[in-house]
Design an enzyme around this catalytic site. Structure first.
Site, short mmCIF file in Angstrom:
data_model
loop_
_atom_site.label_atom_id
_atom_site.label_comp_id
_atom_site.label_asym_id
_atom_site.label_seq_id
_atom_site.Cartn_x
_atom_site.Cartn_y
_atom_site.Cartn_z
N SER A 9 0.82 -1.21 0.00
CA SER A 9 0.00 0.00 0.00
C SER A 9 0.85 1.26 0.00
O SER A 9 1.97 1.27 0.54
CB SER A 9 -0.90 0.00 1.24
OG SER A 9 -1.52 1.26 1.41
N TYR A 36 -2.29 0.12 9.75
CA TYR A 36 -2.56 -0.49 8.45
C TYR A 36 -1.30 -0.40 7.57
O TYR A 36 -0.83 -1.40 7.02
CB TYR A 36 -3.73 0.20 7.76
CG TYR A 36 -3.94 -0.24 6.33
CD1 TYR A 36 -4.56 -1.45 6.04
CD2 TYR A 36 -3.48 0.54 5.27
CE1 TYR A 36 -4.73 -1.87 4.72
CE2 TYR A 36 -3.64 0.13 3.95
CZ TYR A 36 -4.26 -1.07 3.69
OH TYR A 36 -4.41 -1.48 2.39
N LYS A 72 -17.24 -2.54 1.43
CA LYS A 72 -16.22 -1.97 2.31
C LYS A 72 -16.79 -0.97 3.31
O LYS A 72 -16.09 -0.51 4.21
CB LYS A 72 -15.13 -1.29 1.47
CG LYS A 72 -14.32 -2.28 0.64
CD LYS A 72 -13.49 -1.60 -0.42
CE LYS A 72 -12.32 -0.84 0.12
NZ LYS A 72 -11.46 -0.29 -0.97
#
Length: 212
Positions: A9, A36, A72
């Site tokens: 990411s 994250y 999501k």
């Protein structure tokens, strides 16, 4: 034979002070801003430590948006959220800026349409020689006002934006700018152009969101 491709990411780049290079040698200097991003960074570091990047592929996805992300919930893209807000209230809420060098709504991200993200992923599935860690963005940062204006335009409505306070918990962990360095991906043989922000939003809104 099997091909291992995993999702990293752009969150691994933290505040961007160390740039957005996907050079594996620069991994140790990156400082993600949240757990994250840190969890993705740990996998990148692990693959580097075990010298796996000669045969596996890690893709650092930037701000991906597009069809079929409703599941999501609150983590779906601002395009999807904006469409719903406009349908309900006629306007969109965006976070205020807390840095003097960015006006409200002019915080910038590298937005990539999911169809392009899939095409990049499939490129490495179909071209199995070698591996590496690669950015998956467009190489062109755009601001949030551009993004939601494209949603309004696709809905044939004039833009109406309200700026709201950012939650305290987010303020120290917010990325004000992301932009993928794309040289490495291009050198790996991915030559297709990326969909422009306006074209991508128009396709998403008119082909999918309006027909849900």
């Amino acid at each position: 034979n099997a091909r291992f491709i995993y999702a990293s990411s752009a969150a691994t780049y933290g505040d961007g002070s160390h740039g957005y290079s996907d050079d594996v040698a620069e991994l140790p200097i990156l400082r993600p801003l949240n757990m994250y991003g840190y969890s993705k960074h740990m996998v990148d570091l692990w693959a580097r430590k075990h010298k796996l990047f000669d045969r596996i592929v890690g893709l650092k996805y930037f701000n991906v948006f597009g069809p079929h992300e409703d599941y999501k919930g609150d983590m779906r893209s601002v395009v999807s959220k904006s469409y719903d807000q406009i349908r309900k209230t006629g306007q969109v809420q965006l976070f205020k800026s807390y840095r003097p060098d960015y006006a409200d709504g002019e915080q910038m991200r590298d937005f990539i349409y999911v169809k392009d993200a899939v095409a990049v992923t499939l490129h490495f599935l179909e071209n199995r020689q070698g591996g590496g860690l690669f950015n998956c963005g467009t190489g062109k940062a755009r601001n949030w006002k551009d993004l939601v204006t494209a949603v309004f335009t696709s809905m044939k409505l004039p833009p109406k934006i309200e700026f709201i306070p950012m939650p305290e918990a987010l303020r120290g962990k917010y990325q004000y700018f992301t932009q993928a360095s794309m040289e490495k991906l291009r050198k790996a043989g991915y030559t297709r152009p990326f969909t422009s922000l306006e074209d991508a939003v128009f396709d998403y809104v008119t082909t999918y969101l309006e027909k849900r």
